[in-house]
Every structure is written in C-alpha cells, then in structure tokens.
Design a protein around this motif. Structure first.
Motif: not given
Length: 114
Positions: A61, A70-72, A74-76, A78-79
């Motif tokens: 990353i 921007d947590k969401e 970043v999660e998107d 990664i997925l």
C-alpha cells in the motif's frame, strides 16, 4: 483369430496417457503455488500479490493514500486489489491447465477438476 484384440493396444495407450496426465496435473497443482500474480487498484497505489491458486501472499500500500479521513476509500482500494489478484490467479490457473490439456491432445475447452 485375435482380430478382436486390436482395441487392447488402444486401451493400453489410453491408460498410459491417463497416468501421464495425472502426473502432470499433480505437478501443475504444485507449480500453481509458486506462480505469482499481482492485482492492482487505484492506479497501482494498492497491489495484492497472490499465488495462481488464489492464496493472498502480499499486500503493498502506497503511504500517500492514508490522508485524512479516507478510511473507506483505502478499504475499497484494498478489496479491489485483492479481487483483481484473485481474478488474475484464476485466469493464470486456467491458462496453465489449457497448456497441459493441449500437450496431451485433449480439447482446449475441456474442463478438468481443479
């Protein structure tokens, strides 16, 4: 007198091919653990590395994506990278299987258990 036995030679040849295919399938299964693919998202900001068997082996990353709240996002990302790696792993496994079946004279679209 032995005219009817002509098919036995074909049967022996088929058995030999089946044994050869089984051996090559076993080797391919082992090889797929070592073949790596890389899935990406966010223009390469997130990279997921997986074996051709679909096992996630690494995640890279770029630190620049950790800005603010921007947590969401970043999660998107990664997925998305993991899904891309899994898709590429599946494609690579299928490609390797097609090489194997072609080498044995089997139809390229033949689906074998995997």
């Amino acid at each position: 007198m032995f005219k009817g036995l002509g098919g036995l030679g074909d049967m022996a040849g088929m058995m030999k091919k089946a044994q050869e295919m089984q051996k090559q399938m076993g080797q391919l299964q082992e090889d797929l653990h070592d073949i790596m693919v890389v899935g990406e998202s966010g223009a390469g900001l997130v990279k997921a590395t997986a074996s051709a068997k679909g096992e996630l082996r690494g995640l890279d990353i770029d630190p620049s994506i950790f800005n603010g709240d921007d947590k969401e996002v970043v999660e998107d990302l990664i997925l998305a990278a993991i899904k891309d790696a899994q898709s590429k792993a599946s494609d690579k496994a299928q490609s390797e299987m097609e090489k194997l079946t072609e080498g044995l004279g089997l139809p390229a679209d033949m689906k074998l258990p995997f």
